[in-house]
Scaffold this motif. Structure first.
Motif, short mmCIF file in Angstrom:
data_model
loop_
_atom_site.label_atom_id
_atom_site.label_comp_id
_atom_site.label_asym_id
_atom_site.label_seq_id
_atom_site.Cartn_x
_atom_site.Cartn_y
_atom_site.Cartn_z
N ARG A 71 -49.84 -19.56 28.44
CA ARG A 71 -48.57 -19.97 27.82
C ARG A 71 -48.08 -18.96 26.80
NH1 ARG A 71 -48.92 -26.39 26.51
NH2 ARG A 71 -50.28 -25.66 24.86
N ARG A 72 -48.99 -18.23 26.16
CA ARG A 72 -48.60 -17.25 25.14
C ARG A 72 -48.33 -15.86 25.73
NH1 ARG A 72 -49.29 -18.66 19.76
NH2 ARG A 72 -50.13 -20.77 19.46
N GLY A 73 -48.42 -15.74 27.04
CA GLY A 73 -48.05 -14.48 27.67
C GLY A 73 -49.14 -13.43 27.74
N LEU A 74 -50.41 -13.83 27.56
CA LEU A 74 -51.48 -12.85 27.65
C LEU A 74 -51.60 -12.31 29.08
CD1 LEU A 74 -53.75 -11.51 25.97
CD2 LEU A 74 -55.27 -13.35 26.76
N GLY A 75 -51.33 -13.15 30.04
CA GLY A 75 -51.40 -12.77 31.44
C GLY A 75 -51.03 -13.98 32.29
N TRP A 76 -51.00 -13.79 33.60
CA TRP A 76 -50.77 -14.94 34.48
C TRP A 76 -52.12 -15.53 34.86
CZ3 TRP A 76 -52.56 -15.60 39.48
CH2 TRP A 76 -53.09 -14.47 40.11
N GLY A 77 -52.11 -16.78 35.28
CA GLY A 77 -53.35 -17.43 35.67
C GLY A 77 -53.09 -18.65 36.52
N MET A 78 -54.16 -19.14 37.13
CA MET A 78 -54.10 -20.34 37.97
C MET A 78 -54.43 -21.55 37.11
SD MET A 78 -53.45 -19.06 41.01
CE MET A 78 -53.91 -20.31 42.20
N LEU A 79 -53.44 -22.43 36.92
CA LEU A 79 -53.65 -23.64 36.15
C LEU A 79 -53.72 -24.84 37.08
CD1 LEU A 79 -51.32 -23.44 32.99
CD2 LEU A 79 -53.74 -22.85 33.19
N PRO A 80 -54.64 -25.78 36.81
CA PRO A 80 -54.69 -27.00 37.62
C PRO A 80 -53.45 -27.86 37.34
CG PRO A 80 -56.19 -27.18 35.76
CD PRO A 80 -55.67 -25.76 35.76
N ASP A 81 -53.02 -28.62 38.33
CA ASP A 81 -51.80 -29.40 38.21
C ASP A 81 -51.72 -30.29 36.97
OD1 ASP A 81 -50.31 -28.37 40.22
OD2 ASP A 81 -50.39 -30.13 41.53
N PRO A 82 -52.81 -30.96 36.57
CA PRO A 82 -52.69 -31.79 35.37
C PRO A 82 -52.27 -31.01 34.12
CG PRO A 82 -54.65 -32.40 36.59
CD PRO A 82 -54.12 -31.14 37.21
N GLN A 83 -52.54 -29.71 34.10
CA GLN A 83 -52.08 -28.85 33.01
C GLN A 83 -50.77 -28.15 33.36
OE1 GLN A 83 -55.42 -26.19 32.44
NE2 GLN A 83 -56.37 -27.52 30.92
N ALA A 84 -50.64 -27.69 34.60
CA ALA A 84 -49.49 -26.88 34.99
C ALA A 84 -48.20 -27.68 35.06
CB ALA A 84 -49.75 -26.21 36.34
N LEU A 85 -48.25 -28.88 35.63
CA LEU A 85 -47.01 -29.63 35.86
C LEU A 85 -46.28 -29.99 34.57
CD1 LEU A 85 -47.99 -31.87 38.91
CD2 LEU A 85 -46.77 -29.69 38.87
N PRO A 86 -46.97 -30.50 33.53
CA PRO A 86 -46.26 -30.76 32.27
C PRO A 86 -45.67 -29.49 31.66
CG PRO A 86 -48.37 -31.90 32.29
CD PRO A 86 -48.38 -30.97 33.45
N ASP A 87 -46.40 -28.38 31.74
CA ASP A 87 -45.89 -27.12 31.17
C ASP A 87 -44.70 -26.60 31.97
OD1 ASP A 87 -47.76 -27.19 29.19
OD2 ASP A 87 -49.07 -25.66 30.05
N LEU A 88 -44.72 -26.78 33.28
CA LEU A 88 -43.57 -26.38 34.09
C LEU A 88 -42.34 -27.22 33.76
CD1 LEU A 88 -45.36 -25.88 37.53
CD2 LEU A 88 -44.15 -24.10 36.26
N ALA A 89 -42.56 -28.53 33.58
CA ALA A 89 -41.45 -29.42 33.27
C ALA A 89 -40.83 -29.10 31.91
CB ALA A 89 -41.92 -30.87 33.30
N GLU A 90 -41.66 -28.66 30.96
CA GLU A 90 -41.17 -28.34 29.61
C GLU A 90 -40.68 -26.90 29.48
OE1 GLU A 90 -44.39 -29.23 27.02
OE2 GLU A 90 -44.48 -31.36 27.57
N GLY A 91 -40.84 -26.10 30.53
CA GLY A 91 -40.41 -24.71 30.47
C GLY A 91 -41.38 -23.81 29.72
N ARG A 92 -42.59 -24.29 29.45
CA ARG A 92 -43.58 -23.45 28.77
C ARG A 92 -44.08 -22.33 29.68
NH1 ARG A 92 -46.05 -25.91 24.35
NH2 ARG A 92 -46.94 -23.85 24.03
N VAL A 93 -44.12 -22.62 30.99
CA VAL A 93 -44.51 -21.63 31.98
C VAL A 93 -43.57 -21.74 33.17
CG1 VAL A 93 -46.96 -21.69 31.30
CG2 VAL A 93 -46.14 -23.16 33.16
N VAL A 94 -43.60 -20.72 34.02
CA VAL A 94 -42.83 -20.75 35.27
C VAL A 94 -43.80 -20.44 36.41
CG1 VAL A 94 -40.65 -20.08 34.20
CG2 VAL A 94 -42.21 -18.30 35.04
#
Length: 303
Positions: free
Chosen positions: A234-257
């Motif tokens: 989320r802080r831009g250190l690099g890209w990574g594979m996030l599990p859906d329980p973490q990724a989906l809320p962050d995608l909805a909030e625009g924290r990650v793409v």
């Protein structure tokens, strides 16, 4: 051979506490008594069972007896509990449940299991955090009585059942994704990546499908805790594979793409446990099943 329970208890104590002296303190006996029990056990087995290193480690034969020892301890503890002996809320010997689980599972769908076990009187939950591709090894060594694993083949002496699918998505912070954009895609060969540890192949497997097996990108960050891994992405250190329980809320909030419109990796998870007629192990299995039904995707139907 028919090992005496005291000999098996000495073997477990040595492996869990690392030395003969520490095992003696745990068992409230002398170091000499522990040594005598292990020598008698090794004599009956006809082979060395404990490597006298620091810490002490079981040999291959010792691992076989270690599984027996822990199974025996669980059944004895349950029997004492049923008889109202040696364990209560104020102290005594707790029932020990050792379970292997990955950091991502522990940080997401597995958490309700801890909430449930918290209500069980006189029970100790010992979690071993290990990648789901490697948790079965802990079962083989007798370190745990059950494991969340990606291995569908049961370990000898265990039973296995499917739990569901944990979906991972390649994501990055919006600014990071834009900085590494190339046309309608991204520069996968050079884009910094975050991995959990040296056993984490999720990112590298996805990269192999994008740029081939030419090796990792120049910058690979290592962040070995699930919550901090998520924060690093989320802080831009690099890209990574996030599990859906973490990724989906962050995608909805625009924290990650998402870096790929349809890109994801599905990891099928299984529950492996000792084949024991144990009430505690059966109850734990029911709780894990319930948590998996709520927190994991259903596996695809077989063709």
């Amino acid at each position: 051979m028919q090992p005496h329970p005291d000999q098996l208890a000495a073997l477990v104590a040595i492996v869990e506490h690392g030395t003969f002296d520490a095992a003696a303190r745990h068992l409230h006996v002398t170091p000499s008594a522990v040594s005598q029990r292990i020598r008698a056990l090794e004599s009956a087995a006809g082979r060395v069972l404990v490597q006298r290193t620091t810490p002490c480690r079981p040999t291959e034969a010792g691992q076989t007896l270690l599984r027996l020892a822990r199974q025996t301890r669980l059944l004895y503890d349950e029997a004492r509990d049923a008889l109202g002996d040696s364990r209560d809320d104020s102290g005594g010997v707790p029932l020990d449940l050792a379970v292997a689980v990955s950091a991502d599972s522990l940080a997401t769908w597995f958490r309700p299991v801890m909430s449930d076990v918290a209500t069980w009187s006189g029970t100790t939950l010992r979690l071993h955090v290990e990648d789901q591709a490697h948790t079965a090894a802990l079962l083989r060594r007798g370190d745990v009585l059950a494991a969340v694993t990606s291995e569908p083949t049961p370990v000898q002496g265990c039973v296995v059942e499917p739990l569901g699918v944990l979906r991972y998505r390649p994501v990055a912070a919006p600014d990071f994704a834009e900085r590494w954009r190339v046309g309608r895609g991204h520069d996968w060969a050079r884009m910094p990546v975050v991995v959990f540890n040296e056993k984490d192949d999720l990112q590298h497997d996805l990269l192999a499908g994008r740029v081939g097996r030419g090796g990792p990108p120049p910058v690979v960050h290592r962040v070995p805790t699930s919550d901090d891994f998520r924060e690093a992405v989320r802080r831009g250190l690099g890209w990574g594979m996030l599990p859906d329980p973490q990724a989906l809320p962050d995608l909805a909030e625009g924290r990650v793409v998402s870096l790929l419109t349809r890109g994801h990796v599905d990891v099928r998870l299984f529950w492996q446990r000792w084949r024991l007629d144990s009430l505690a192990l059966g109850t734990l299995t029911d709780v894990v099943r319930a948590a998996a039904r709520e927190g994991l995707r259903r596996p695809p139907a077989s063709p």
